[in-house]
Scaffold this active site. Structure first.
Site, mmCIF file in Angstrom:
data_model
loop_
_atom_site.group_PDB
_atom_site.id
_atom_site.type_symbol
_atom_site.label_atom_id
_atom_site.label_comp_id
_atom_site.label_asym_id
_atom_site.label_seq_id
_atom_site.Cartn_x
_atom_site.Cartn_y
_atom_site.Cartn_z
ATOM 1 N N GLU A 34 0.811 -1.209 0.000
ATOM 2 C CA GLU A 34 0.000 0.000 0.000
ATOM 3 C C GLU A 34 0.855 1.274 0.000
ATOM 4 O OE1 GLU A 34 -3.342 0.424 -0.321
ATOM 5 O OE2 GLU A 34 -2.824 2.547 -0.304
ATOM 6 N N THR A 66 -5.833 1.643 -5.555
ATOM 7 C CA THR A 66 -5.426 0.235 -5.432
ATOM 8 C C THR A 66 -6.094 -0.635 -6.491
ATOM 9 O OG1 THR A 66 -5.395 0.575 -3.058
ATOM 10 C CG2 THR A 66 -5.145 -1.677 -3.806
ATOM 11 N N HIS A 111 -1.571 3.202 4.755
ATOM 12 C CA HIS A 111 -2.574 3.951 3.998
ATOM 13 C C HIS A 111 -2.790 5.291 4.675
ATOM 14 C CE1 HIS A 111 -6.315 5.080 2.075
ATOM 15 N NE2 HIS A 111 -6.147 4.091 1.218
ATOM 16 N N ASP A 124 1.492 0.049 -4.911
ATOM 17 C CA ASP A 124 0.289 0.166 -5.741
ATOM 18 C C ASP A 124 0.125 1.542 -6.388
ATOM 19 O OD1 ASP A 124 -0.407 1.356 -3.324
ATOM 20 O OD2 ASP A 124 -2.366 0.372 -3.171
ATOM 21 N N HIS A 125 0.514 2.595 -5.653
ATOM 22 C CA HIS A 125 0.371 3.965 -6.181
ATOM 23 C C HIS A 125 1.078 4.901 -5.224
ATOM 24 C CE1 HIS A 125 -2.612 4.281 -3.015
ATOM 25 N NE2 HIS A 125 -3.172 3.180 -3.497
#
Ligand code: GP9
Ligand code: MN
Length: 611
Positions: A237, A279, A394, A453-454
């Protein structure tokens, strides 16, 4: 009555997490705007009889919609969506389970309708009203509209980008109300149905030809190198590359990953390509080697499409395929989309033992998540492919004190300051996970793939970021910050110090062909935009979802061409040759998704026109 009933049903029949007073208030008022409009229509009726009939039937219909959701929720802990209702494969299951979830005492869900009916029948006088003046009617609808805007305004402050991102059905219902949520769902559905209806297989021919012409042959050395092994993919994450081999006040941020890289292939010029679907977009890229959409989450908008996903392909090769993610299964519409991608099973919140003690922020902490996941893995049939999605790192990057392993950074951005500590925690979690895989004898027969993921730190934190990096965050630097780590560990190939850093410009779109080739699955005739990253023919090129792109020597972003060497703008002509390729790829990919073109791929007509 229907308003209050809806609120009571929210509180008694659904399990909606309410965190503060504002959310409670939104929940309370959210049925109102829709009901005011719908019942307001009755003000136009000429005769009392027809008006009353309209009121009664509308109440009955809306009560039925509400009740249908209740029954559905009892079984699926989810809200109804149109695709669920119309997906034929779901229908049989639905009928059965709905029947078992209906009880005789459920008539209480219609108690207001019954009351209204009795009133009309026995005390019609109580229902009499004088004809209403035009001006009053106008005022009434003005109030209804104001109510709607108030609702949307409050929801927007509570959940920015609620509508464009469409995160989760629960969130939509909490913020917009069940009735508005259904309207929104109908809108999304009809939009994509219309686009789908207008498409035909001929569009695929051109795309297919273009893709075939650009096909990159797998690397001879690496093809099938991990055949028969389990595939464990970990979506880390919000992990960006700038923390790798980096420190905060002398302490490594990712000590474990820094070591693990040495026993793996590490791609340091690898970029995320996600859009608003975050995600879920990265999962989409991984599975399909297609681009996610420009707005909204493709997981939500096109879960009814036909795909040719990695999960399905590996399933056909005899793999047991699953996703492991200790969150609500409907988040990002995963439960529905995973079916379309061909996963055998989704280990979601209900498969984990989640307690307040082992949770923080968004849910279950990564360490217990990994721990319980390995226990589940032991029960899986081998070879398996599983994709694990971590959660602790996150936004807003909150941790319990005992999990803070390094000091926070000190800048004006609390987000960036905390980010390092949650990344450090995630690194620790991965370390435990690898150890447990070894202890359970799963390590040596599994390839382990990890990717960010980003981004985790948005451009809102540029000032703090500049302080950390020690340089200004120009659009060029911003684009470079979209790098996320990609680590591929292959037992027997990369362990014992035989790892390698590979600096090819690549992105999440390349994962599918790269991984399938490693497992010995050819992708020659696939509709995909990625290229095998181990192949010597792989082109140094990556397109972001917003049209920016990176090549070996240049970065094109914010309408400017930058040289990677000087980090300064250069003449546009250097980027020009790649612009067309970037645009075409995004355009083709969008066409495939909007037109649901892959449904034509196996089709005979297509074979006739196409090949
Ligand atoms: C939620 C998790 C986080 O299940 O995947 O979603 P994000 O906000 O990162 O897309
Ligand atoms: Mn994410």
């Amino acid at each position: 009555m229907l308003w209050i009933k809806t609120y009571i049903v929210y509180k008694t029949s659904f399990n909606l997490k309410i965190e503060n007073f504002m959310q409670e208030l939104i929940l309370f008022i959210n049925p109102l705007s829709f009901l005011l409009f719908v019942f307001g229509i009755s003000l136009f009726f000429k005769t009392e009889k027809s008006r009353n009939r309209y009121l009664l039937l509308t109440s009955l219909f809306l009560s039925f919609v509400l009740y249908a959701n209740v029954a559905f929720y009892r079984f699926f802990t989810d809200f109804l969506t149109l695709p669920v209702l119309f997906q034929t494969s779901n229908f049989a299951d639905l009928g059965d389970s709905a029947a078992t979830e209906i009880h005789w005492f459920d008539f209480v869900y219609y108690i207001d309708v019954i009351f209204l009916f009795l009133l009309l029948k026995f005390r019609p006088k109580a229902m009499e009203i004088k004809p209403i003046k035009k001006a009053n009617r106008r005022a009434y609808f003005l109030v209804a509209a104001a109510m709607l805007f108030l609702n949307i305004g409050l929801a927007e402050t509570e959940r920015p980008q609620l509508l464009t991102r469409t995160f989760d059905r629960e969130m939509l219902v909490k913020n917009l109300g069940t009735y508005n949520y259904h309207l929104y769902d109908i809108f999304l559905q009809s939009k994509s149905s219309a686009q789908r209806a207008m498409a035909d297989g001929s569009e695929l021919v051109e795309i297919d030809n273009n893709i075939s012409a650009n096909f990159v042959k797998p690397s001879k050395k690496m093809f099938g190198k991990a055949e028969g092994k389990n595939l464990i993919v970990i979506s880390l994450e919000s992990l960006q590359s700038f923390v790798i081999n980096n420190e905060v006040y002398g302490e490594e941020v990712t000590p474990f990953l820094n070591d693990f890289i040495k026993e793996s292939f590490y791609f340091d010029e690898f970029y995320h390509q996600t859009g608003q679907g975050k995600t879920s977009d990265s999962e989409f890229l991984l599975e399909n080697s297609l681009y996610p959409l420009n707005r909204g989450a493709v997981f939500f908008t096109h879960s009814g499409n036909k795909f040719d996903a990695m999960a399905e392909k590996l399933g056909k090769k005899g793999y047991f395929t699953s996703t492991m993610h200790a969150n609500n299964k409907s988040f990002w519409n995963r439960d529905i989309m995973y079916e379309a991608l061909g996963y055998d099973y989704f280990y979601s919140a209900t498969d984990y033992d989640i307690t307040p003690e082992n949770s923080v922020g968004w849910g279950m902490k990564d360490i217990p998540f990994f721990e319980q996941s390995v226990d589940l893995m032991k029960t899986m049939q081998q070879p398996f492919y599983t994709k694990m999605i971590t959660l602790t790192n996150h936004h807003p990057f909150k941790l319990d004190d005992e999990d803070k392993l390094i000091e926070e950074y000190d800048s004006k951005s609390g987000t960036l300051n905390r980010y390092f500590t949650t990344v450090r925690y995630m690194d620790e979690a991965v370390k435990h996970f690898i150890q447990k895989l070894k202890d359970e004898g799963l390590y040596e027969n599994s390839i382990i793939v990890m990717y960010g993921d980003h981004y985790g730190i948005s451009e809102n934190h540029n000032e703090a970021m500049a302080q950390y990096l020690g340089k200004e965050v120009t659009p060029f630097v911003s684009a470079q910050l979209q790098r996320v780590p990609l680590i591929i560990h292959i037992p027997g190939v990369t362990n014992k110090g035989k790892g390698k850093t590979i600096s090819k410009v690549s992105g999440q779109i390349d994962l599918k062909p790269t991984l399938l080739h490693l497992l010995g699955v050819n992708t020659k005739n696939n509709i995909q935009f990625g290229e095998d990253m181990f192949s010597s023919d792989h082109r140094d090129f990556v397109v972001f979802r917003d049209g920016s792109f990176v090549t070996r020597n240049y970065v094109y972003t914010a309408n400017t061409c930058y040289s990677k060497e000087t980090e300064e703008p250069v003449d546009d002509s250097y980027c020009e040759p790649f612009k067309e390729k970037a645009r075409t790829e995004l355009d083709y990919s969008d066409k495939i998704i909007y037109g649901d073109l892959l449904r034509f791929y196996d089709n005979e007509d297509y074979q006739k026109i196409g090949k």
